[in-house]
Write an enzyme that holds these catalytic residues in place. Structure first.
Site, PDB file in Angstrom:
ATOM      1  N   HIS A  10      -1.106   4.983  -4.258  1.00 30.64           N
ATOM      2  CA  HIS A  10      -0.356   4.048  -3.058  1.00 30.64           C
ATOM      3  C   HIS A  10       1.170   4.450  -2.966  1.00 30.64           C
ATOM      4  O   HIS A  10       1.807   4.854  -3.855  1.00 30.64           O
ATOM      5  CB  HIS A  10      -0.398   2.684  -3.831  1.00 30.64           C
ATOM      6  CG  HIS A  10      -0.103   1.435  -2.577  1.00 30.64           C
ATOM      7  ND1 HIS A  10       1.164   1.272  -2.267  1.00 30.64           N
ATOM      8  CD2 HIS A  10      -0.702   0.886  -1.752  1.00 30.64           C
ATOM      9  CE1 HIS A  10       1.347   0.239  -1.268  1.00 30.64           C
ATOM     10  NE2 HIS A  10       0.173  -0.029  -0.975  1.00 30.64           N
ATOM     11  N   ASN A  48      -5.184  -5.729  -1.954  1.00 34.90           N
ATOM     12  CA  ASN A  48      -4.314  -5.259  -2.959  1.00 34.90           C
ATOM     13  C   ASN A  48      -3.244  -6.324  -3.255  1.00 34.90           C
ATOM     14  O   ASN A  48      -2.461  -6.462  -2.294  1.00 34.90           O
ATOM     15  CB  ASN A  48      -3.454  -3.744  -2.447  1.00 34.90           C
ATOM     16  CG  ASN A  48      -2.663  -3.570  -3.438  1.00 34.90           C
ATOM     17  OD1 ASN A  48      -2.435  -3.744  -4.658  1.00 34.90           O
ATOM     18  ND2 ASN A  48      -1.828  -2.339  -2.789  1.00 34.90           N
ATOM     19  N   LYS A  59      -0.982  -6.306  -5.518  1.00 32.62           N
ATOM     20  CA  LYS A  59       0.277  -5.851  -6.007  1.00 32.62           C
ATOM     21  C   LYS A  59       0.822  -6.531  -7.213  1.00 32.62           C
ATOM     22  O   LYS A  59      -0.028  -7.225  -7.812  1.00 32.62           O
ATOM     23  CB  LYS A  59       1.321  -5.643  -4.837  1.00 32.62           C
ATOM     24  CG  LYS A  59       0.635  -4.863  -3.662  1.00 32.62           C
ATOM     25  CD  LYS A  59       1.777  -4.670  -2.549  1.00 32.62           C
ATOM     26  CE  LYS A  59       1.125  -3.850  -1.228  1.00 32.62           C
ATOM     27  NZ  LYS A  59       1.777  -3.528  -0.297  1.00 32.62           N
ATOM     28  N   SER A 107      -0.045  -3.941   7.217  1.00 28.45           N
ATOM     29  CA  SER A 107      -0.094  -5.110   8.157  1.00 28.45           C
ATOM     30  C   SER A 107      -1.358  -5.450   8.781  1.00 28.45           C
ATOM     31  O   SER A 107      -1.275  -5.864   9.893  1.00 28.45           O
ATOM     32  CB  SER A 107       1.265  -4.767   9.200  1.00 28.45           C
ATOM     33  OG  SER A 107       2.572  -5.022   8.370  1.00 28.45           O
ATOM     34  N   GLU A 158       3.827   2.639  -2.696  1.00 31.98           N
ATOM     35  CA  GLU A 158       4.718   2.241  -3.488  1.00 31.98           C
ATOM     36  C   GLU A 158       5.010   3.333  -4.926  1.00 31.98           C
ATOM     37  O   GLU A 158       5.954   3.069  -5.434  1.00 31.98           O
ATOM     38  CB  GLU A 158       4.343   0.854  -3.749  1.00 31.98           C
ATOM     39  CG  GLU A 158       4.813  -0.014  -2.529  1.00 31.98           C
ATOM     40  CD  GLU A 158       3.668  -1.142  -2.427  1.00 31.98           C
ATOM     41  OE1 GLU A 158       3.120  -1.620  -3.406  1.00 31.98           O
ATOM     42  OE2 GLU A 158       3.810  -1.737  -1.120  1.00 31.98           O
ATOM     43  N   GLY A 193       3.713  -3.739   4.866  1.00 29.40           N
ATOM     44  CA  GLY A 193       4.669  -4.978   4.553  1.00 29.40           C
ATOM     45  C   GLY A 193       5.855  -5.178   5.536  1.00 29.40           C
ATOM     46  O   GLY A 193       6.512  -6.047   5.453  1.00 29.40           O
ATOM     47  N   GLU A 216      -2.711   4.659   5.025  1.00 27.61           N
ATOM     48  CA  GLU A 216      -1.677   3.745   5.095  1.00 27.61           C
ATOM     49  C   GLU A 216      -0.295   4.172   5.453  1.00 27.61           C
ATOM     50  O   GLU A 216       0.406   4.717   4.650  1.00 27.61           O
ATOM     51  CB  GLU A 216      -1.545   3.132   3.765  1.00 27.61           C
ATOM     52  CG  GLU A 216      -2.774   2.453   3.042  1.00 27.61           C
ATOM     53  CD  GLU A 216      -2.262   1.195   2.101  1.00 27.61           C
ATOM     54  OE1 GLU A 216      -2.944   0.224   2.245  1.00 27.61           O
ATOM     55  OE2 GLU A 216      -1.585   1.445   1.147  1.00 27.61           O
TER      56      GLU A 216
HETATM   57  P1  PGA Z   1       0.280  -4.613   3.737  1.00 31.80           P
HETATM   58  O1  PGA Z   1       0.304  -3.822   2.657  1.00 31.80           O
HETATM   59  O2  PGA Z   1      -1.101  -5.345   4.448  1.00 31.80           O
HETATM   60  O3  PGA Z   1       1.226  -5.855   3.203  1.00 31.80           O
HETATM   61  O4  PGA Z   1       0.964  -4.164   4.716  1.00 31.80           O
HETATM   62  C1  PGA Z   1      -1.109  -2.949   2.223  1.00 31.80           C
HETATM   63  C2  PGA Z   1      -0.888  -2.129   1.413  1.00 31.80           C
HETATM   64  O5  PGA Z   1       0.312  -1.663   0.664  1.00 31.80           O
HETATM   65  O6  PGA Z   1      -1.965  -1.776   0.837  1.00 31.80           O
END
Ligand code: PGA
Length: 252
Positions: free
Chosen positions: A95, A9, A11, A213, A97, A173, A167
């Site tokens: 997601h 992803n 983003k 992560s 976010e 992140g 997730e």
């Molecule tokens: P990350 O994000 O691997 O940077 O933690 C995962 C995601 O949001 O899909």
């Protein structure tokens, strides 16, 4: 046997030159890899058209979002049929976010799921708890709610098209990863939910990815769990030097 999948992803990252360079690096790297692992990337929507014209690529494309309506006066939005017309096979839905910053509810996500399936675009449905919910011991209920409200109206044929992605929001992140036992525990719980709602053979066919992560140093132990069928990768998907080793986490 259910599919092993690693999805990146991107983003809202990478300008045009950077995005093209990464796409080319990934194409070259992935060509040499185990054909059994499905590799998907979700770049910014403005690159989907160009990437979709790439020939002989083993990398499937996903959109990061779509609108739930067919078409019309929804400035700035992209419909599932537009994605389908470009040959885009997947779309992220829910997601964390988008749930947090764009206030997307389970009820809205249900509409997006239906709109995607109506256009033969497979949803990658993301769900997971924030830290306070885990600390309060409410994470299983929360995940059950996220899944049942958005997906459990689907029939057997439809649910089999959905890719699940657990997730935990506290791991996205942050550099903090769910440990393999925490991931396996939640993935096992989700598979049980699916078995109860549908049946065991359907539950056994659905891929459940872990995201949060996930990186070269922990992919192998995460993917070694029997209910973890791959990963949804954010930060580590932005460089071929880290994304390819994550994919290799399946075999090393
Ligand atoms: P990350 O994000 O691997 O940077 O933690 C995962 C995601 O949001 O899909």
């Amino acid at each position: 046997m259910r599919k092993k999948i690693v999805a990146g992803n991107w983003k809202m990252n990478l300008n045009y030159d950077e995005a093209v360079a990464l796409y080319n690096d990934l194409k070259n790297g992935v060509e040499l890899m185990d054909q059994e692992i499905k590799v998907i990337i979700a770049p910014s929507a403005i690159y989907l058209s160009e990437f979709s014209q790439s020939k002989n690529s083993r990398i499937a494309l996903a959109a990061q979002n779509c609108n739930e309506n067919k078409n019309g006066a929804y400035t700035g939005e992209i419909s599932p049929s537009m994605l389908a017309a470009l040959g885009i096979q997947y779309c992220l839905v829910g997601h964390s976010e988008r749930r947090a910053y764009f206030k997307e509810s389970n009820e809205l996500l249900k509409l997006k799921i239906d709109a995607l399936l109506a256009n033969s675009v497979a949803p990658i449905y993301c769900f997971g708890e924030v830290l306070a919910e885990r600390e309060a011991g409410n994470h299983f209920n929360l995940v059950k709610d996220q899944i049942s409200k958005a997906l459990f109206h689907l029939d057997e044929e439809e649910i089999l098209k959905v890719i699940f992605a657990y997730e935990p929001v506290w791991a996205i992140g942050t550099g903090v990863t769910a440990n393999p036992d925490q991931a396996e525990e939640m993935h096992g719980f989700v598979r049980e939910l699916l078995a109860e709602k549908y049946d065991q053979s359907i539950a056994d066919e659905i891929s459940i990815l872990y995201g949060g992560s996930c990186k070269p140093s922990n992919a192998k132990e995460l993917f070694a769990n029997s209910d973890v069928d791959g990963g949804l990768i954010g930060g580590a998907a932005l460089k071929a030097e880290t994304f390819i080793p994550v994919i290799n986490g399946f075999r090393e």
